[in-house]
Design an enzyme around this catalytic site. Structure first.
Site, PDB file in Angstrom:
ATOM      1  N   GLU A 272      -1.243   0.578 -12.743  1.00  0.00           N
ATOM      2  CA  GLU A 272      -2.101   0.643 -11.966  1.00  0.00           C
ATOM      3  C   GLU A 272      -3.642   0.657 -11.961  1.00  0.00           C
ATOM      4  O   GLU A 272      -4.528   0.071 -11.237  1.00  0.00           O
ATOM      5  CB  GLU A 272      -1.936   2.139 -11.398  1.00  0.00           C
ATOM      6  CG  GLU A 272      -0.585   2.605 -10.948  1.00  0.00           C
ATOM      7  CD  GLU A 272      -0.168   1.505  -9.675  1.00  0.00           C
ATOM      8  OE1 GLU A 272      -0.944   1.465  -8.618  1.00  0.00           O
ATOM      9  OE2 GLU A 272       0.985   0.820  -9.783  1.00  0.00           O
ATOM     10  N   TRP A 275      -4.006  -3.033 -12.030  1.00  0.00           N
ATOM     11  CA  TRP A 275      -3.937  -3.633 -10.658  1.00  0.00           C
ATOM     12  C   TRP A 275      -5.651  -3.515  -9.993  1.00  0.00           C
ATOM     13  O   TRP A 275      -5.981  -4.223  -9.414  1.00  0.00           O
ATOM     14  CB  TRP A 275      -3.144  -2.684  -9.543  1.00  0.00           C
ATOM     15  CG  TRP A 275      -1.858  -3.320  -9.287  1.00  0.00           C
ATOM     16  CD1 TRP A 275      -0.774  -2.565  -9.748  1.00  0.00           C
ATOM     17  CD2 TRP A 275      -1.590  -4.201  -8.507  1.00  0.00           C
ATOM     18  NE1 TRP A 275       0.168  -3.393  -9.311  1.00  0.00           N
ATOM     19  CE2 TRP A 275      -0.059  -4.300  -8.552  1.00  0.00           C
ATOM     20  CE3 TRP A 275      -2.164  -5.162  -7.774  1.00  0.00           C
ATOM     21  CZ2 TRP A 275       0.647  -5.307  -7.678  1.00  0.00           C
ATOM     22  CZ3 TRP A 275      -1.615  -6.259  -6.966  1.00  0.00           C
ATOM     23  CH2 TRP A 275      -0.041  -6.215  -6.865  1.00  0.00           C
ATOM     24  N   TRP A 303      -2.953 -11.488  16.488  1.00  0.00           N
ATOM     25  CA  TRP A 303      -2.637 -10.459  16.464  1.00  0.00           C
ATOM     26  C   TRP A 303      -2.993  -9.764  18.037  1.00  0.00           C
ATOM     27  O   TRP A 303      -3.448 -10.106  18.650  1.00  0.00           O
ATOM     28  CB  TRP A 303      -3.655  -9.578  15.697  1.00  0.00           C
ATOM     29  CG  TRP A 303      -3.682  -9.908  14.030  1.00  0.00           C
ATOM     30  CD1 TRP A 303      -4.301 -10.998  13.485  1.00  0.00           C
ATOM     31  CD2 TRP A 303      -2.875  -9.424  13.164  1.00  0.00           C
ATOM     32  NE1 TRP A 303      -4.218 -10.931  12.242  1.00  0.00           N
ATOM     33  CE2 TRP A 303      -3.124 -10.230  12.077  1.00  0.00           C
ATOM     34  CE3 TRP A 303      -1.428  -8.565  13.271  1.00  0.00           C
ATOM     35  CZ2 TRP A 303      -2.446  -9.885  10.582  1.00  0.00           C
ATOM     36  CZ3 TRP A 303      -0.574  -8.687  12.116  1.00  0.00           C
ATOM     37  CH2 TRP A 303      -1.191  -9.141  10.861  1.00  0.00           C
ATOM     38  N   ASN A 338      -0.371   6.983  -2.441  1.00  0.00           N
ATOM     39  CA  ASN A 338      -0.565   5.483  -2.254  1.00  0.00           C
ATOM     40  C   ASN A 338       0.641   4.935  -1.545  1.00  0.00           C
ATOM     41  O   ASN A 338       0.691   3.835  -0.828  1.00  0.00           O
ATOM     42  CB  ASN A 338      -0.582   4.806  -3.682  1.00  0.00           C
ATOM     43  CG  ASN A 338      -0.598   3.302  -3.604  1.00  0.00           C
ATOM     44  OD1 ASN A 338      -1.612   2.781  -3.352  1.00  0.00           O
ATOM     45  ND2 ASN A 338       0.397   2.760  -4.196  1.00  0.00           N
ATOM     46  N   TRP A 356      -5.025  -6.570  10.627  1.00  0.00           N
ATOM     47  CA  TRP A 356      -5.179  -5.546   9.383  1.00  0.00           C
ATOM     48  C   TRP A 356      -6.514  -5.234   9.175  1.00  0.00           C
ATOM     49  O   TRP A 356      -6.990  -4.186   8.579  1.00  0.00           O
ATOM     50  CB  TRP A 356      -4.711  -6.391   7.863  1.00  0.00           C
ATOM     51  CG  TRP A 356      -5.374  -7.680   7.861  1.00  0.00           C
ATOM     52  CD1 TRP A 356      -4.886  -8.815   8.148  1.00  0.00           C
ATOM     53  CD2 TRP A 356      -6.479  -7.883   7.043  1.00  0.00           C
ATOM     54  NE1 TRP A 356      -5.633  -9.824   7.683  1.00  0.00           N
ATOM     55  CE2 TRP A 356      -6.829  -9.303   6.893  1.00  0.00           C
ATOM     56  CE3 TRP A 356      -7.396  -7.103   6.326  1.00  0.00           C
ATOM     57  CZ2 TRP A 356      -7.873  -9.785   6.264  1.00  0.00           C
ATOM     58  CZ3 TRP A 356      -8.384  -7.715   5.684  1.00  0.00           C
ATOM     59  CH2 TRP A 356      -8.608  -8.876   5.540  1.00  0.00           C
ATOM     60  N   TRP A 379      -4.705  -3.900   1.881  1.00  0.00           N
ATOM     61  CA  TRP A 379      -4.428  -4.045   3.261  1.00  0.00           C
ATOM     62  C   TRP A 379      -3.769  -5.467   3.421  1.00  0.00           C
ATOM     63  O   TRP A 379      -2.992  -5.681   4.159  1.00  0.00           O
ATOM     64  CB  TRP A 379      -5.868  -3.706   4.234  1.00  0.00           C
ATOM     65  CG  TRP A 379      -5.632  -2.597   4.666  1.00  0.00           C
ATOM     66  CD1 TRP A 379      -6.372  -1.392   4.144  1.00  0.00           C
ATOM     67  CD2 TRP A 379      -5.001  -2.047   5.625  1.00  0.00           C
ATOM     68  NE1 TRP A 379      -6.095  -0.344   4.790  1.00  0.00           N
ATOM     69  CE2 TRP A 379      -5.333  -0.663   5.839  1.00  0.00           C
ATOM     70  CE3 TRP A 379      -4.057  -2.475   6.408  1.00  0.00           C
ATOM     71  CZ2 TRP A 379      -4.669   0.478   6.917  1.00  0.00           C
ATOM     72  CZ3 TRP A 379      -3.479  -1.620   7.707  1.00  0.00           C
ATOM     73  CH2 TRP A 379      -3.909  -0.463   7.717  1.00  0.00           C
TER      74      TRP A 379
END
Length: 475
Positions: A272, A275, A303, A338, A356, A379
């Site tokens: 993590e 990341w 969208w 998360n 988004w 996102w």
């Protein structure tokens, strides 16, 4: 006597601090400053912001810690681009040092500060501090930046040495700290134009002490991190994200501990942290992702313009309990687990068909730990527009996600008390509860709790078509 000014930003600690170490080692007199940057604060949507209160508490603690060492914190409120050069001139320093930021607006700010300092004959230097590896330190064999996480992680781990995890020995040179002038005070929250929040009642302790307490507690649980991290009703994660965001903990200390402990729990948590570095380097190499899709072809996705659906998502009244509980959690506390971030982001983009970018902005306003690189990366992952993203045809089912990760509805009931008496069998999809049982449970769908605002199966087909048009056009 040579002197320097250390400009604290998102690194509110007095230990293992790159810029502070370099200043203390190389200059005989080192002043420290923190600026409540009005350019940032004035743009916030509310005068009651948990992040500002967290920063304020952390600044108070940092000042006290520096004073114990013989220094202290000069605190100012105003535009950083003006305050830093003016303070450097008034103190007569020859250099300003800071830890590096990677966000486009911060880079522009630092460039302007550096130029103003140059005109004053003052140097500006910044240092890597908030990540283990930055910029182009981890590249593919073709010498290009990674855009897929797993090979990046392999290269990250292969590059890692004890040197990268070594702490900066600040205390060794602390004798060079300079105390602020007599009468220097730190403005109150009210003087900054802000009011107190529910930070205290949430049990969120700012500063180094708060970060240390959480980290010490997590080390007792880290071995079980992998098996517990996806369940929001369970104490499985570290809760350190806000401390990482504002640098009240050291990324090197955290990574060093995880690397040394080993085992599946610590290794998963270290992933993590990797990341986090991954998204920082994505933002550095591709600053355009701030406003557009990492994969440009998906900017062609059409969208839906659905303000009512977006408002229902924001307010936690979609009719899907796991989504609504998660949104009520973030609205109440500024925190969201998360796993829930992935579920609600998928729901907004894949079930409601909403851009988004709207969800990203909402999180940016609400999250205590808001970090541009990770927020944008997360996102775009959920929306299938980003690097190494969830394929567009893999769409989270909010009911099955709820059944899997909150099987007994403990998290749901915490934030949706109106569902308290709904049986476990129906807690994830209460609209399937027979009408007579809804009355017995005191939760009539459409009255006490909303009916689903969208049918997941139909929404899934619309999403496949929405992305399929773009995918077909690019193949």
């Amino acid at each position: 006597m040579s002197s320097a000014l250390v400009w604290f930003r998102r690194d509110l600690r007095d230990f293992d601090h790159a810029a502070l170490f370099h200043a203390l080692k190389n200059y005989q007199k080192v002043f420290c400053v923190f600026i409540f940057d009005s350019t940032i604060l004035d743009a916030l949507p509310t005068r009651s912001d948990r992040r500002v209160e967290f920063i304020h508490g952390s600044v108070l603690e940092l000042d006290a810690a520096l004073r114990v060492k013989g220094g202290g914190l000069i605190v100012r409120h105003g535009p950083a681009t003006e305050v830093v050069p003016a303070l450097a001139a008034s103190l007569g320093v020859t250099a300003v040092l800071a830890n590096r930021d990677y966000e486009p607006q911060a880079l522009a700010r630092d460039a302007e500060v550096a130029e103003r300092l140059r005109l004053l004959g003052v140097s500006f230097a910044d240092f890597k501090d908030q990540v283990i590896f930055e910029k182009s330190e981890v590249l593919t064999q073709g010498n290009s930046p990674f855009s897929v996480f797993t090979p990046y992680k392999r290269a990250w781990l292969k590059t890692l040495t004890d040197f990268h995890l070594k702490a900066y020995p600040v205390d060794k040179y602390a004798v060079h700290l300079a105390a602020p002038a007599a009468g220097e005070t730190i403005p109150t929250l009210a003087e900054l134009g802000f009011t107190s929040t529910n930070l205290g009642e949430l049990g969120i302790v700012p500063g180094m002490a708060g970060g240390r307490k959480l980290f010490d507690d997590f080390l007792k649980r880290i071995a079980r991190y992998k098996v517990r991290r996806d369940f929001p009703a369970v104490k499985g994660v570290s809760y350190l994200s806000v401390h990482l965001r504002f640098g009240t903990v050291s990324i090197r200390e955290l990574a060093r501990a995880a690397h040394a402990i080993g085992g599946e729990g610590a290794e998963t948590w270290l992933s993590e942290l990797v990341w986090r570095d991954f998204y920082f380097q994505i933002l550095w190499h591709h600053p355009r992702v701030v406003g557009v899709s990492f994969r440009p072809e998906y900017d062609k996705v059409v969208w839906d313009d659905a303000p009512d659906l977006f408002a229902a998502w924001c307010e936690g009244r979609t009719g899907y309990p796991i989504v609504d509980a998660a949104m009520r959690q973030i609205n109440h506390s500024g925190f969201m687990h998360n796993r829930l971030r992935m579920i609600v982001a998928s729901f907004l983009t894949k079930d409601l068909g909403v851009d988004w970018r709207l969800g990203e902005r909402y999180f940016a306003d609400q999250l205590n730990d808001f970090d541009l690189s990770a927020n944008n990366g997360g996102w775009q992952w959920a929306a299938s527009t980003g690097c190494d993203a969830q394929p567009y045809f893999r769409i989270f089912n909010p009911v099955t996600q709820s059944e899997r990760f909150d099987p007994d509805g403990v998290f749901i009931r915490k934030y949706l008390p109106e569902l308290a008496k709904v049986p476990d069998k129906y807690i994830h999809a209460p609209w399937t509860l027979p009408p007579i049982d809804q009355k017995l449970a005191g939760c009539v769908i459409g009255t006490d709790y909303p009916a689903p605002i969208v049918d997941h199966a139909k929404a899934r087909e619309l999403t496949l078509a929405r992305f399929g048009v773009v995918k077909g056009a690019t193949e």
